[in-house]
Design an enzyme around this catalytic site. Structure first.
Site, PDB file in Angstrom:
ATOM      1  N   GLU A  96      37.629  37.853  38.594  1.00 24.52           N
ATOM      2  CA  GLU A  96      37.752  37.816  40.041  1.00 24.52           C
ATOM      3  C   GLU A  96      37.021  38.995  40.667  1.00 24.52           C
ATOM      4  OE1 GLU A  96      41.869  35.408  40.379  1.00 24.52           O
ATOM      5  OE2 GLU A  96      42.063  37.542  40.674  1.00 24.52           O
ATOM      6  N   CYS A 109      35.102  44.894  45.246  1.00 31.01           N
ATOM      7  CA  CYS A 109      35.992  45.303  44.172  1.00 31.01           C
ATOM      8  C   CYS A 109      35.606  44.491  42.929  1.00 31.01           C
ATOM      9  CB  CYS A 109      37.398  44.952  44.665  1.00 31.01           C
ATOM     10  SG  CYS A 109      38.706  45.491  43.634  1.00 31.01           S
ATOM     11  N   CYS A 116      43.676  43.067  30.913  1.00 30.85           N
ATOM     12  CA  CYS A 116      43.784  44.516  30.722  1.00 30.85           C
ATOM     13  C   CYS A 116      44.872  44.795  29.698  1.00 30.85           C
ATOM     14  CB  CYS A 116      44.141  45.197  32.042  1.00 30.85           C
ATOM     15  SG  CYS A 116      44.268  46.998  31.898  1.00 30.85           S
ATOM     16  N   CYS A 120      50.591  47.903  32.712  1.00 31.79           N
ATOM     17  CA  CYS A 120      51.480  48.503  33.713  1.00 31.79           C
ATOM     18  C   CYS A 120      52.431  47.401  34.209  1.00 31.79           C
ATOM     19  CB  CYS A 120      50.664  49.056  34.876  1.00 31.79           C
ATOM     20  SG  CYS A 120      49.396  50.228  34.354  1.00 31.79           S
ATOM     21  N   CYS A 123      51.754  45.233  37.532  1.00 25.46           N
ATOM     22  CA  CYS A 123      50.406  44.710  37.821  1.00 25.46           C
ATOM     23  C   CYS A 123      50.201  43.323  37.222  1.00 25.46           C
ATOM     24  CB  CYS A 123      49.376  45.687  37.256  1.00 25.46           C
ATOM     25  SG  CYS A 123      47.681  45.065  37.294  1.00 25.46           S
ATOM     26  N   CYS A 340      45.425  44.581  45.766  1.00 25.22           N
ATOM     27  CA  CYS A 340      45.548  45.405  44.562  1.00 25.22           C
ATOM     28  C   CYS A 340      46.600  44.838  43.631  1.00 25.22           C
ATOM     29  CB  CYS A 340      46.011  46.809  44.916  1.00 25.22           C
ATOM     30  SG  CYS A 340      44.822  47.779  45.782  1.00 25.22           S
TER      31      CYS A 340
END
Ligand code: SAH
Ligand code: SF4
Length: 361
Positions: A96, A109, A116, A120, A123, A340
């Site tokens: 994305e 961005c 990932c 976290c 997220c 975010c």
């Protein structure tokens, strides 16, 4: 077009590597500069139309250069003008890219990995797990696709931030290559202050980065002490706060950066208390630091809520009183899951498919 097996992608190669590539094929080094102008200044990816190259070189580039952009699988536009593209990364995977137009600038961005591994707990990208690193070509291609899709008449891309999917310093080599194309005047020609790498904090790689790149650095801090940060950013167990912050100050010094940006996501009752604001102020006071408070964006399945507005304001005031430049970041694009921490494809059996497409296909 028929490409030779093993064709390398010349997209995303830094100028020195591109020169080496041409020289290794018996061509003059200046061909690299010509090619970069075609790709990045004119947005031309078809070698046949690169009219200042010899005919035989154009033909050989057509066979070997691998200059293709990924397909756009889906395009969404938020009520606030934010745009998100889902790009086909092959093998059922998607990445994305998000464009955020503001009054005086336009930020793109970009993603650096599919998924990932840092995990976290707040997220969405962390939840999808890690699939693979993107190549420099795939990172730079996101900018070229966005530029083509945005077209004329809208705010241009003035800033690029590595704040999409992935931990950029876990994909060091390709991210550094892409960043070098972003700042090269024959590439995208952005000033190094307008290219920001956001990291969850791989301390030795921050030190290494200072030696090869001078882009702006943002650190995802999220907690003022090791105990809480171990939970919010699990990488902290390996790379604790003390040496991590030292590496940041060292980066600012060595790259002559005005400051390091610290990101701090505001989680209700978790990291937003006055004593935590005071502890944070102690860490950043009298340092080259600027603080961005990020209102938490809801992620399905994550046990967090955003701090109330008045709590964020009081938290910010403590930092301001300590002389730390602190802003509360505006939430953009949350209605299309482009804000975010909301980026993810829907993951099935370790493969990503774009949300909304049939998972069985
Ligand atoms: N992996 C890198 C860069 C991508 S994330 C990093 O973590 O720094 C960009 C920023 O968004 C990071 O500060 C990240 O912690 C934050 N973020 C992640 N999930 C979020 C969420 N749900 N709401 C608000 N910010 C979030
Ligand atoms: Fe990865 Fe950054 Fe999300 Fe953490 S916040 S899981 S490092 S993308």
């Amino acid at each position: 077009m028929n490409r030779e097996a093993g064709a390398v992608s010349l997209l995303g190669l830094p100028r020195d590597e591109l020169e080496e590539w041409f020289v290794s094929r018996g061509e003059a080094a200046f061909r690299a500069r010509q090619l970069m102008r075609w790709l990045y200044h004119r947005g031309e990816l078809e070698p046949r139309r690169m009219t200042d190259m010899t005919l035989s070189l154009r033909e050989s580039l057509g066979r070997t250069a691998g200059l293709v952009l990924p397909n756009v699988l889906r395009h969404e536009r938020s009520a606030d003008g934010t745009r998100k593209w889902l790009l086909d990364a092959g093998g059922g995977q998607v990445i994305e890219t998000v464009f955020i137009p503001e009054r005086a600038r336009g930020s793109l961005c970009v993603s650096s990995q599919v998924g990932c591994a840092v995990n976290c707990p707040f997220c969405a990208t962390g939840q999808m797990g890690f699939n693979r690193n993107l190549s420099a070509a795939e990172i730079v291609a996101q900018v070229l696709v966005a530029r083509r899709e945005i077209g004329a008449g809208e705010r241009a891309i003035t800033n690029i931030v590595f704040m999409g999917m992935g931990e950029p310093l876990a994909n060091f080599r390709e991210v550094v290559r892409a960043a070098s194309v972003f700042v090269d005047h024959l590439g995208l020609g952005l000033s190094r202050r307008r290219v920001t790498l956001s990291t969850s904090g791989i301390t030795p790689r921050i030190r290494k980065l200072a030696a090869v790149s001078r882009v702006a650095l943002a650190l995802s801090l999220h907690a003022p002490d090791d105990e809480l940060r171990n939970f919010l950013v699990p990488l902290n167990k390996r790379y604790p706060l003390g040496p991590l912050l030292d590496a940041c100050w060292n980066y600012a010094r060595e790259t002559e950066s005005r400051e390091i940006t610290f990101e701090y996501v505001m989680l209700d009752g978790v990291n937003d208390q006055p004593h935590q604001a005071r502890a944070l102020a102690k860490l950043l006071r009298d340092r080259p630091a600027k603080l961005n408070l990020i209102p938490y964006n809801r992620v399905e399945g994550a046990p967090f809520k955003c701090s109330p507005r008045d709590v964020i304001d009081r938290f910010r005031q403590v930092l301001l009183d300590a002389g730390i430049m602190t802003i509360t970041r505006k939430t953009r694009g949350d209605d299309i899951d482009a804000a975010c921490g909301q980026l993810r494809g829907t993951v099935l059996n370790g493969r990503s498919v774009p949300a909304g497409m049939s998972a069985r296909a």
